[in-house]
Design a protein around this motif. Structure first.
Motif, PDB file in Angstrom:
ATOM      1  N   GLY A   1       0.811  -1.213   0.000  1.00  0.00           N
ATOM      2  CA  GLY A   1       0.000   0.000   0.000  1.00  0.00           C
ATOM      3  C   GLY A   1       0.843   1.261   0.000  1.00  0.00           C
ATOM      4  N   ASP A   2       0.202   2.399  -0.319  1.00  0.00           N
ATOM      5  CA  ASP A   2       0.917   3.676  -0.282  1.00  0.00           C
ATOM      6  C   ASP A   2       0.160   4.663   0.599  1.00  0.00           C
ATOM      7  OD1 ASP A   2      -0.799   5.613  -2.002  1.00  0.00           O
ATOM      8  OD2 ASP A   2      -0.603   3.833  -3.270  1.00  0.00           O
ATOM      9  N   ALA A   3       0.859   5.714   0.991  1.00  0.00           N
ATOM     10  CA  ALA A   3       0.327   6.650   1.978  1.00  0.00           C
ATOM     11  C   ALA A   3      -0.924   7.363   1.483  1.00  0.00           C
ATOM     12  CB  ALA A   3       1.409   7.666   2.351  1.00  0.00           C
ATOM     13  N   SER A   4      -0.959   7.744   0.218  1.00  0.00           N
ATOM     14  CA  SER A   4      -2.111   8.502  -0.285  1.00  0.00           C
ATOM     15  C   SER A   4      -3.378   7.654  -0.283  1.00  0.00           C
ATOM     16  CB  SER A   4      -1.820   9.029  -1.694  1.00  0.00           C
ATOM     17  OG  SER A   4      -1.540   7.951  -2.583  1.00  0.00           O
ATOM     18  N   ALA A   5      -3.263   6.388  -0.679  1.00  0.00           N
ATOM     19  CA  ALA A   5      -4.443   5.521  -0.726  1.00  0.00           C
ATOM     20  C   ALA A   5      -4.980   5.236   0.670  1.00  0.00           C
ATOM     21  CB  ALA A   5      -4.100   4.214  -1.440  1.00  0.00           C
ATOM     22  N   VAL A   6      -4.086   4.951   1.609  1.00  0.00           N
ATOM     23  CA  VAL A   6      -4.563   4.633   2.954  1.00  0.00           C
ATOM     24  C   VAL A   6      -5.100   5.885   3.645  1.00  0.00           C
ATOM     25  CG1 VAL A   6      -2.438   4.963   4.313  1.00  0.00           C
ATOM     26  CG2 VAL A   6      -4.049   3.180   4.948  1.00  0.00           C
ATOM     27  N   SER A   7      -4.519   7.050   3.358  1.00  0.00           N
ATOM     28  CA  SER A   7      -5.028   8.293   3.941  1.00  0.00           C
ATOM     29  C   SER A   7      -6.427   8.597   3.424  1.00  0.00           C
ATOM     30  CB  SER A   7      -4.084   9.453   3.622  1.00  0.00           C
ATOM     31  OG  SER A   7      -2.830   9.273   4.250  1.00  0.00           O
ATOM     32  N   ALA A   8      -6.640   8.385   2.116  1.00  0.00           N
ATOM     33  CA  ALA A   8      -7.966   8.620   1.538  1.00  0.00           C
ATOM     34  C   ALA A   8      -9.000   7.698   2.170  1.00  0.00           C
ATOM     35  CB  ALA A   8      -7.916   8.412   0.026  1.00  0.00           C
ATOM     36  N   TRP A   9      -8.634   6.444   2.383  1.00  0.00           N
ATOM     37  CA  TRP A   9      -9.555   5.477   2.988  1.00  0.00           C
ATOM     38  C   TRP A   9      -9.868   5.837   4.436  1.00  0.00           C
ATOM     39  CZ3 TRP A   9      -8.245   1.467   6.703  1.00  0.00           C
ATOM     40  CH2 TRP A   9      -9.279   0.544   6.929  1.00  0.00           C
ATOM     41  N   LEU A  10      -8.871   6.301   5.164  1.00  0.00           N
ATOM     42  CA  LEU A  10      -9.093   6.667   6.560  1.00  0.00           C
ATOM     43  C   LEU A  10      -9.973   7.913   6.680  1.00  0.00           C
ATOM     44  CD1 LEU A  10      -5.506   6.061   8.003  1.00  0.00           C
ATOM     45  CD2 LEU A  10      -7.557   4.720   8.508  1.00  0.00           C
ATOM     46  N   ARG A  11      -9.870   8.812   5.706  1.00  0.00           N
ATOM     47  CA  ARG A  11     -10.671  10.037   5.749  1.00  0.00           C
ATOM     48  C   ARG A  11     -12.087   9.839   5.246  1.00  0.00           C
ATOM     49  NH1 ARG A  11      -5.932  12.441   3.511  1.00  0.00           N
ATOM     50  NH2 ARG A  11      -6.943  12.257   1.475  1.00  0.00           N
ATOM     51  N   ASP A  12     -12.251   8.983   4.232  1.00  0.00           N
ATOM     52  CA  ASP A  12     -13.516   8.925   3.498  1.00  0.00           C
ATOM     53  C   ASP A  12     -14.025   7.488   3.388  1.00  0.00           C
ATOM     54  OD1 ASP A  12     -15.662   9.238   1.830  1.00  0.00           O
ATOM     55  OD2 ASP A  12     -14.518   9.986   0.115  1.00  0.00           O
ATOM     56  N   PRO A  13     -15.176   7.177   3.976  1.00  0.00           N
ATOM     57  CA  PRO A  13     -15.718   5.814   3.862  1.00  0.00           C
ATOM     58  C   PRO A  13     -16.009   5.395   2.428  1.00  0.00           C
ATOM     59  CG  PRO A  13     -16.842   7.049   5.587  1.00  0.00           C
ATOM     60  CD  PRO A  13     -16.000   8.032   4.838  1.00  0.00           C
ATOM     61  N   ALA A  14     -16.180   6.370   1.540  1.00  0.00           N
ATOM     62  CA  ALA A  14     -16.479   6.039   0.146  1.00  0.00           C
ATOM     63  C   ALA A  14     -15.230   5.676  -0.647  1.00  0.00           C
ATOM     64  CB  ALA A  14     -17.191   7.217  -0.524  1.00  0.00           C
ATOM     65  N   ALA A  15     -14.059   5.945  -0.092  1.00  0.00           N
ATOM     66  CA  ALA A  15     -12.814   5.628  -0.795  1.00  0.00           C
ATOM     67  C   ALA A  15     -12.601   4.123  -0.819  1.00  0.00           C
ATOM     68  CB  ALA A  15     -11.637   6.316  -0.119  1.00  0.00           C
ATOM     69  N   PRO A  16     -11.976   3.607  -1.875  1.00  0.00           N
ATOM     70  CA  PRO A  16     -11.740   2.152  -1.933  1.00  0.00           C
ATOM     71  C   PRO A  16     -10.774   1.716  -0.843  1.00  0.00           C
ATOM     72  CG  PRO A  16     -10.569   3.282  -3.701  1.00  0.00           C
ATOM     73  CD  PRO A  16     -11.459   4.302  -3.065  1.00  0.00           C
ATOM     74  N   PRO A  17     -10.972   0.521  -0.291  1.00  0.00           N
ATOM     75  CA  PRO A  17     -10.044   0.017   0.733  1.00  0.00           C
ATOM     76  C   PRO A  17      -8.638  -0.118   0.158  1.00  0.00           C
ATOM     77  CG  PRO A  17     -12.054  -1.289   0.671  1.00  0.00           C
ATOM     78  CD  PRO A  17     -12.081  -0.402  -0.542  1.00  0.00           C
ATOM     79  N   PRO A  18      -7.619   0.166   0.950  1.00  0.00           N
ATOM     80  CA  PRO A  18      -6.243   0.033   0.476  1.00  0.00           C
ATOM     81  C   PRO A  18      -5.832  -1.432   0.452  1.00  0.00           C
ATOM     82  CG  PRO A  18      -6.251   0.626   2.781  1.00  0.00           C
ATOM     83  CD  PRO A  18      -7.693   0.609   2.344  1.00  0.00           C
ATOM     84  N   PRO A  19      -4.643  -1.729  -0.103  1.00  0.00           N
ATOM     85  CA  PRO A  19      -4.126  -3.098   0.032  1.00  0.00           C
ATOM     86  C   PRO A  19      -4.057  -3.495   1.500  1.00  0.00           C
ATOM     87  CG  PRO A  19      -2.803  -1.837  -1.524  1.00  0.00           C
ATOM     88  CD  PRO A  19      -3.750  -0.861  -0.885  1.00  0.00           C
ATOM     89  N   ALA A  20      -3.945  -4.765   1.742  1.00  0.00           N
ATOM     90  CA  ALA A  20      -4.034  -5.278   3.110  1.00  0.00           C
ATOM     91  C   ALA A  20      -3.026  -4.635   4.052  1.00  0.00           C
ATOM     92  CB  ALA A  20      -3.843  -6.790   3.106  1.00  0.00           C
ATOM     93  N   ARG A  21      -1.836  -4.271   3.539  1.00  0.00           N
ATOM     94  CA  ARG A  21      -0.788  -3.733   4.410  1.00  0.00           C
ATOM     95  C   ARG A  21      -0.165  -2.482   3.809  1.00  0.00           C
ATOM     96  NH1 ARG A  21       2.787  -9.109   5.912  1.00  0.00           N
ATOM     97  NH2 ARG A  21       1.124 -10.339   6.888  1.00  0.00           N
ATOM     98  N   THR A  22       0.061  -1.498   4.679  1.00  0.00           N
ATOM     99  CA  THR A  22       0.702  -0.255   4.263  1.00  0.00           C
ATOM    100  C   THR A  22       1.668   0.184   5.347  1.00  0.00           C
ATOM    101  OG1 THR A  22      -1.327   0.409   3.095  1.00  0.00           O
ATOM    102  CG2 THR A  22       0.316   2.123   3.496  1.00  0.00           C
ATOM    103  N   LEU A  23       2.825   0.697   4.949  1.00  0.00           N
ATOM    104  CA  LEU A  23       3.792   1.253   5.895  1.00  0.00           C
ATOM    105  C   LEU A  23       3.997   2.723   5.558  1.00  0.00           C
ATOM    106  CD1 LEU A  23       6.997  -0.455   7.207  1.00  0.00           C
ATOM    107  CD2 LEU A  23       7.023   1.968   6.612  1.00  0.00           C
ATOM    108  N   VAL A  24       3.799   3.587   6.548  1.00  0.00           N
ATOM    109  CA  VAL A  24       3.903   5.030   6.353  1.00  0.00           C
ATOM    110  C   VAL A  24       4.747   5.622   7.479  1.00  0.00           C
ATOM    111  CG1 VAL A  24       1.684   5.193   5.167  1.00  0.00           C
ATOM    112  CG2 VAL A  24       1.775   5.431   7.659  1.00  0.00           C
TER     113      VAL A  24
END
Length: 295
Positions: free
Chosen positions: A208-231
């Motif tokens: 995973g990458d920081a932008s995708a996981v940040s979008a998911w954490l902010r917005d329930p409508a955002a697609p779930p990130p890959p299973a694991r992300t390191l930021v």
């Protein structure tokens, strides 16, 4: 020197493991239970109970005598790797990182639990933070790292938490439909160097990458990130999530601090002022100087 018999034990398996060792060794030597009892100074009934895994027969002095009579050395090694989690949680830098990340998650609408125990019957570890968003039944499993001394240990830890977190969430009354593991590292030059040295291994383990996981954490409508992300992140007061790329899949964010020791020193210097009510605000502001990265 007598042979050293190593027995790998799980919880509750000690009586049976010792009993099997005594029985197998006795038979290999060619002794009867009566003969072993005479050599040990006990009864045949006691030997029978030990060999059949009777917990009430596990008098340590008696077992040590039986094993010695069989020519075995007795040592006891207790491994408590999961207790390292508790040591981390008492660490002031780790605690500051946990407070900063938990506060940011709550402002994004997540329910957050800290130091969540894993293990079905007894704790085998503690997850630093677990977040739940009821709107989309999302579960965020968050491991915090102020330093990265053991890359292999991190991967094993994450795998274990990934498996156990849904059960822990249900014990909290949460029913997750999706879940993601997020490792949040303190953004120091020392951590950046460790990440660079193991980039290939970590990039595969944390796609995973920081932008995708940040979008998911902010917005329930955002697609779930890959299973694991390191930021990476810092301890400065933030309105947003402030999760920055760790450099596993592109350019890394510039380090905010030199190393763990610098952050610990600044936190220690702040405590007297906080106790006297002179602290200017929560969090640890980034130093104004830029930290130079190693080439």
């Amino acid at each position: 020197m007598a042979p050293l018999a190593r027995i790998r034990l799980q919880a509750g398996s000690l009586p049976g493991a010792i009993g099997a060792l005594v029985r197998d060794t006795r038979l290999e030597i060619g002794w009867s239970q009566d003969e072993l009892a005479v050599r040990t100074g006990t009864s045949q009934t006691k030997i029978w109970r030990i060999e059949h895994g009777d917990p009430s027969a596990l008098d340590l002095a008696m077992v040590d005598g039986v094993l010695s009579a069989l020519g075995l050395r007795t040592t006891l090694e207790v491994e408590g790797r999961h207790l390292a989690d508790r040591a981390d949680q008492r660490d002031p830098v780790h605690a500051a990182l946990a407070g900063a990340v938990a506060g940011r998650l709550k402002r994004c609408g997540w329910d957050v639990a800290s130091e969540v125990p894993t293990g079905r019957s007894s704790p085998t570890g503690w997850i630093d933070l677990v977040g739940y968003r009821s709107r989309d039944a999302a579960l965020a499993i968050i491991e915090l790292k102020a330093d990265l001394p053991d890359i292999g240990g991190l991967q094993r830890q994450v795998t274990w938490y990934e498996r156990e977190a849904p059960f822990a969430a249900r014990r909290l009354g949460w029913l997750p439909a999706t879940a993601a593991v997020i490792v949040v590292c303190l953004n120091t030059a020392a951590v950046t160097q460790q990440l660079r040295e193991h980039r290939g291994l970590l990039a595969a383990a944390f796609p995973g990458d920081a932008s995708a996981v940040s979008a998911w954490l902010r917005d329930p409508a955002a697609p779930p990130p890959p299973a694991r992300t390191l930021v990476v992140t810092d301890l400065a007061p933030r309105r947003g999530l402030a999760l920055a790329p760790a450099g596993l899949h592109g350019r890394a964010a510039a380090p905010t601090y030199r190393d763990y020791a610098e952050v610990a020193g600044v936190l220690a210097a702040r405590r007297p002022a906080e106790r006297q009510g002179r602290a200017r605000g929560p969090g640890l502001a980034a130093p104004r100087r830029r930290v130079e990265q190693a080439p």
